[in-house]
Design a protein around this motif. Structure first.
Motif, PDB file in Angstrom:
ATOM      1  N   TRP A 117     -33.110  88.148  46.437  1.00  0.00           N
ATOM      2  CA  TRP A 117     -33.309  87.459  45.156  1.00  0.00           C
ATOM      3  C   TRP A 117     -34.297  86.297  45.267  1.00  0.00           C
ATOM      4  CZ3 TRP A 117     -27.453  86.803  43.524  1.00  0.00           C
ATOM      5  CH2 TRP A 117     -26.918  88.070  43.245  1.00  0.00           C
ATOM      6  N   GLU A 118     -34.535  85.827  46.465  1.00  0.00           N
ATOM      7  CA  GLU A 118     -35.343  84.614  46.628  1.00  0.00           C
ATOM      8  C   GLU A 118     -36.737  84.685  45.996  1.00  0.00           C
ATOM      9  OE1 GLU A 118     -36.533  81.312  50.026  1.00  0.00           O
ATOM     10  OE2 GLU A 118     -35.718  83.245  50.647  1.00  0.00           O
ATOM     11  N   PRO A 119     -37.491  85.799  46.134  1.00  0.00           N
ATOM     12  CA  PRO A 119     -38.834  85.816  45.527  1.00  0.00           C
ATOM     13  C   PRO A 119     -38.836  85.623  44.016  1.00  0.00           C
ATOM     14  CG  PRO A 119     -38.600  87.584  47.138  1.00  0.00           C
ATOM     15  CD  PRO A 119     -37.238  87.019  46.929  1.00  0.00           C
ATOM     16  N   VAL A 120     -37.795  86.094  43.334  1.00  0.00           N
ATOM     17  CA  VAL A 120     -37.763  85.976  41.874  1.00  0.00           C
ATOM     18  C   VAL A 120     -36.929  84.790  41.402  1.00  0.00           C
ATOM     19  CG1 VAL A 120     -38.202  88.415  41.461  1.00  0.00           C
ATOM     20  CG2 VAL A 120     -35.833  87.617  41.679  1.00  0.00           C
ATOM     21  N   ALA A 121     -36.133  84.195  42.314  1.00  0.00           N
ATOM     22  CA  ALA A 121     -35.286  83.055  41.947  1.00  0.00           C
ATOM     23  C   ALA A 121     -35.397  81.988  43.037  1.00  0.00           C
ATOM     24  CB  ALA A 121     -33.837  83.512  41.791  1.00  0.00           C
ATOM     25  N   PRO A 122     -36.511  81.273  43.092  1.00  0.00           N
ATOM     26  CA  PRO A 122     -36.704  80.278  44.150  1.00  0.00           C
ATOM     27  C   PRO A 122     -35.716  79.125  44.036  1.00  0.00           C
ATOM     28  CG  PRO A 122     -38.389  80.047  42.468  1.00  0.00           C
ATOM     29  CD  PRO A 122     -37.631  81.301  42.147  1.00  0.00           C
ATOM     30  N   GLY A 123     -35.331  78.599  45.203  1.00  0.00           N
ATOM     31  CA  GLY A 123     -34.504  77.403  45.233  1.00  0.00           C
ATOM     32  C   GLY A 123     -35.382  76.170  45.214  1.00  0.00           C
ATOM     33  N   LEU A 124     -34.754  75.016  45.403  1.00  0.00           N
ATOM     34  CA  LEU A 124     -35.494  73.758  45.294  1.00  0.00           C
ATOM     35  C   LEU A 124     -35.115  72.836  46.449  1.00  0.00           C
ATOM     36  CD1 LEU A 124     -37.498  72.148  43.587  1.00  0.00           C
ATOM     37  CD2 LEU A 124     -35.580  71.324  42.215  1.00  0.00           C
ATOM     38  N   LYS A 125     -35.836  72.985  47.568  1.00  0.00           N
ATOM     39  CA  LYS A 125     -35.580  72.153  48.743  1.00  0.00           C
ATOM     40  C   LYS A 125     -36.846  71.493  49.291  1.00  0.00           C
ATOM     41  CE  LYS A 125     -31.127  72.574  49.423  1.00  0.00           C
ATOM     42  NZ  LYS A 125     -30.230  71.404  49.371  1.00  0.00           N
ATOM     43  N   THR A 126     -38.017  72.028  48.949  1.00  0.00           N
ATOM     44  CA  THR A 126     -39.265  71.520  49.510  1.00  0.00           C
ATOM     45  C   THR A 126     -40.278  71.257  48.405  1.00  0.00           C
ATOM     46  OG1 THR A 126     -40.284  73.702  49.766  1.00  0.00           O
ATOM     47  CG2 THR A 126     -38.864  72.933  51.574  1.00  0.00           C
ATOM     48  N   LEU A 127     -41.371  70.581  48.769  1.00  0.00           N
ATOM     49  CA  LEU A 127     -42.455  70.368  47.805  1.00  0.00           C
ATOM     50  C   LEU A 127     -43.057  71.694  47.368  1.00  0.00           C
ATOM     51  CD1 LEU A 127     -44.446  67.287  49.202  1.00  0.00           C
ATOM     52  CD2 LEU A 127     -42.907  67.356  47.229  1.00  0.00           C
ATOM     53  N   GLU A 128     -43.139  72.649  48.297  1.00  0.00           N
ATOM     54  CA  GLU A 128     -43.664  73.965  47.943  1.00  0.00           C
ATOM     55  C   GLU A 128     -42.774  74.641  46.900  1.00  0.00           C
ATOM     56  OE1 GLU A 128     -44.978  73.068  52.176  1.00  0.00           O
ATOM     57  OE2 GLU A 128     -43.135  72.866  51.019  1.00  0.00           O
ATOM     58  N   ASP A 129     -41.452  74.503  47.069  1.00  0.00           N
ATOM     59  CA  ASP A 129     -40.529  75.047  46.069  1.00  0.00           C
ATOM     60  C   ASP A 129     -40.774  74.403  44.708  1.00  0.00           C
ATOM     61  OD1 ASP A 129     -39.255  76.592  48.024  1.00  0.00           O
ATOM     62  OD2 ASP A 129     -37.729  75.065  48.415  1.00  0.00           O
ATOM     63  N   ALA A 130     -40.932  73.087  44.701  1.00  0.00           N
ATOM     64  CA  ALA A 130     -41.097  72.360  43.439  1.00  0.00           C
ATOM     65  C   ALA A 130     -42.375  72.761  42.719  1.00  0.00           C
ATOM     66  CB  ALA A 130     -41.088  70.856  43.698  1.00  0.00           C
ATOM     67  N   THR A 131     -43.475  72.876  43.455  1.00  0.00           N
ATOM     68  CA  THR A 131     -44.727  73.247  42.801  1.00  0.00           C
ATOM     69  C   THR A 131     -44.706  74.711  42.357  1.00  0.00           C
ATOM     70  OG1 THR A 131     -45.738  73.636  44.982  1.00  0.00           O
ATOM     71  CG2 THR A 131     -46.115  71.491  43.958  1.00  0.00           C
ATOM     72  N   THR A 132     -43.987  75.565  43.098  1.00  0.00           N
ATOM     73  CA  THR A 132     -43.828  76.960  42.675  1.00  0.00           C
ATOM     74  C   THR A 132     -43.072  77.035  41.351  1.00  0.00           C
ATOM     75  OG1 THR A 132     -43.891  77.871  44.914  1.00  0.00           O
ATOM     76  CG2 THR A 132     -42.753  79.181  43.251  1.00  0.00           C
ATOM     77  N   ILE A 133     -41.969  76.306  41.261  1.00  0.00           N
ATOM     78  CA  ILE A 133     -41.168  76.320  40.035  1.00  0.00           C
ATOM     79  C   ILE A 133     -41.954  75.713  38.876  1.00  0.00           C
ATOM     80  CG2 ILE A 133     -39.095  75.354  38.937  1.00  0.00           C
ATOM     81  CD1 ILE A 133     -37.770  75.601  41.753  1.00  0.00           C
ATOM     82  N   ARG A 134     -42.642  74.608  39.128  1.00  0.00           N
ATOM     83  CA  ARG A 134     -43.454  73.981  38.068  1.00  0.00           C
ATOM     84  C   ARG A 134     -44.501  74.966  37.548  1.00  0.00           C
ATOM     85  NH1 ARG A 134     -46.824  68.869  39.835  1.00  0.00           N
ATOM     86  NH2 ARG A 134     -48.090  70.499  40.823  1.00  0.00           N
ATOM     87  N   ARG A 135     -45.159  75.675  38.467  1.00  0.00           N
ATOM     88  CA  ARG A 135     -46.174  76.643  38.074  1.00  0.00           C
ATOM     89  C   ARG A 135     -45.567  77.763  37.228  1.00  0.00           C
ATOM     90  NH1 ARG A 135     -47.856  77.416  42.737  1.00  0.00           N
ATOM     91  NH2 ARG A 135     -46.781  79.334  43.300  1.00  0.00           N
ATOM     92  N   ARG A 136     -44.411  78.256  37.635  1.00  0.00           N
ATOM     93  CA  ARG A 136     -43.778  79.350  36.888  1.00  0.00           C
ATOM     94  C   ARG A 136     -43.326  78.887  35.497  1.00  0.00           C
ATOM     95  NH1 ARG A 136     -40.267  82.957  41.241  1.00  0.00           N
ATOM     96  NH2 ARG A 136     -41.971  83.250  42.723  1.00  0.00           N
ATOM     97  N   VAL A 137     -42.802  77.680  35.414  1.00  0.00           N
ATOM     98  CA  VAL A 137     -42.360  77.162  34.121  1.00  0.00           C
ATOM     99  C   VAL A 137     -43.541  77.027  33.167  1.00  0.00           C
ATOM    100  CG1 VAL A 137     -41.452  75.108  32.943  1.00  0.00           C
ATOM    101  CG2 VAL A 137     -40.305  75.978  34.997  1.00  0.00           C
TER     102      VAL A 137
END
Length: 421
Positions: A117-137
């Motif tokens: 599930w991780e590729p389609v539902a990223p968690g939030l632990k690192t800066l890379e996670d945060a920028t990935t989620i921001r980009r998707r939003v």
């Protein structure tokens, strides 16, 4: 006689507090981390939701210790520990000897056996996670703007957050505010106020670590912002097209995972017992069982209090553990009596819901609403590193509070799998 060598793995809250506490102790310190920066994780969700930029909550570790000749900082990934030889091996092939080893390696998100599930539902632990989620939003709104099919457009405008702890609630509240108050005037083909933000919690209520009255207040505050709160049913499937809650499928092109954590491989490296989340079960002085020269602290340690409850995996707990271990090491090196067992002092639990509501639980003293939000903000600003960071974060929050405009709405990088389809 050679200088006592302390190797610290992990530059998070616990690791840095330990290194700071050993200043002037007459020891040589090597601090190893996979990333070159220390991250203020409690505000990571604000990077993911366009409020703050990465540089406002992260600082280069080398810069923090530029004036500490006793501290050597290494960028690298540890792949093993030999407790008999007292060595640490890095993936690069480098080998380090230690007299005292401190593992402060933290945790990552856990998918309860569904790592696919991780590729389609990223968690939030690192800066890379945060920028990935921001980009998707942000891209979800852009894709919806040019989508002609109503069903596909609705899926782009549906955001699912799995897990209703502090991170999940904070993410849901800010995404709802972004959609309902910040963006409506900027799009022509869609009404962003029709965005669905769905917060999913397998347990019976949101923010289960808080008192029930505060949990109920938080849910009402979220619902007032337009968040749909689903409790009592777990997620059974995540795909690129949506999330399945129980047996009900919710078409959703943006899913964020905030449901669980898994500790690092520290226990496996040491060959010692771990709990179900992989946390090393430590002794009362935070040493690994049978290894008096190895300490384990922070999110990768399972620490049980005198009342039988575990120490929570939060920043203040990690800092207290780091400070305690620093005192133990100083005493050992100086040949003085070591402190008694570690005792955790709970300083309270805080969570925010949107830009003007928060809850604070200090045990007997509880607070909710706008005053709690201001106290929450002041507490976080106080713990940031450096005057510049405190000023810029405070200014960003004030600007958003007054104008409703988020300043970090930049789409960066590419992500072929999700962005192009």
């Amino acid at each position: 006689m050679s200088e006592h060598h302390v190797v610290v793995i992990g530059g998070g809250f616990g690791g840095l507090q330990l290194v700071n506490g050993l200043k002037g102790a007459g020891v040589k310190i090597t601090l190893i981390d996979r990333r070159n920066h220390h991250l203020f994780q409690p505000l990571l969700y604000q990077v993911a939701t366009t409020i703050l930029s990465t540089s406002e909550i992260a600082w280069p570790i080398r810069h923090l210790y530029a004036d500490r000749p006793d501290v050597t900082v290494l960028l690298g990934e540890v792949n093993g520990v030999d407790v008999k030889a007292k060595t640490v091996s890095l993936r690069s092939g480098m080998m380090l000897n230690y007299d005292t080893l401190v593992l402060a390696t933290g945790a990552t998100h856990a998918y309860f056996g569904h790592d696919e599930w991780e590729p389609v539902a990223p968690g939030l632990k690192t800066l890379e996670d945060a920028t990935t989620i921001r980009r998707r939003v942000l891209l979800a709104f852009e894709r919806a703007e040019v989508e002609s099919d109503p069903a596909a457009r609705d899926a782009f405008l549906t955001f699912s957050i799995v897990g209703a702890g502090p991170t999940g609630c904070e993410l849901a509240g800010i995404i709802a505010e972004l959609a309902h108050f910040t963006l409506p005037k900027e799009f022509r083909n869609i009404d962003t106020r029709k965005t669905r933000v769905v917060l999913i919690e397998a347990g019976p209520r949101v923010l289960p670590a808080f008192a029930e009255e505060l949990s109920a207040y938080a849910q009402k505050a979220l619902e007032k912002l337009g968040v749909e709160v689903l409790t009592g049913t777990p997620v059974t499937r995540c795909t690129a097209d949506g999330v399945t809650v129980g047996e009900n499928f919710i078409p959703s092109r943006t899913i964020v995972w905030a449901a669980g954590v898994q500790a690092s491989h520290a226990a496996r490296w040491l060959g010692v017992p771990a709990d179900r989340a992989g946390r090393t079960i430590v002794e009362k002085d935070l040493t690994a069982p049978g290894l008096p020269d190895v300490f384990v602290i922070g999110d990768t340690a399972s620490v049980i209090q005198e009342n039988g409850k575990p120490v929570p995996g939060i920043a203040p707990a990690a800092k207290q553990q780091g400070g305690y271990v620093a005192k133990v090491i100083r005493a050992r090196v100086a040949g003085k009596p070591v402190p008694g067992p570690f005792k955790y002092w709970h300083q309270g639990s805080l969570a925010t819901i949107g830009k003007s509501a928060a809850i604070i639980d200090f045990g007997r003293f509880k607070l909710k609403g706008w005053l709690a939000w201001w106290i929450w903000g002041l507490a976080h600003i106080y713990f940031l590193i450096g005057t510049r960071s405190r000023f810029t974060v405070a200014w960003n929050w004030f600007w958003i509070y007054m104008s409703g405009q988020h300043s970090a709405r930049l789409i960066t990088q590419r992500e072929t799998m999700r962005d192009d389809g």
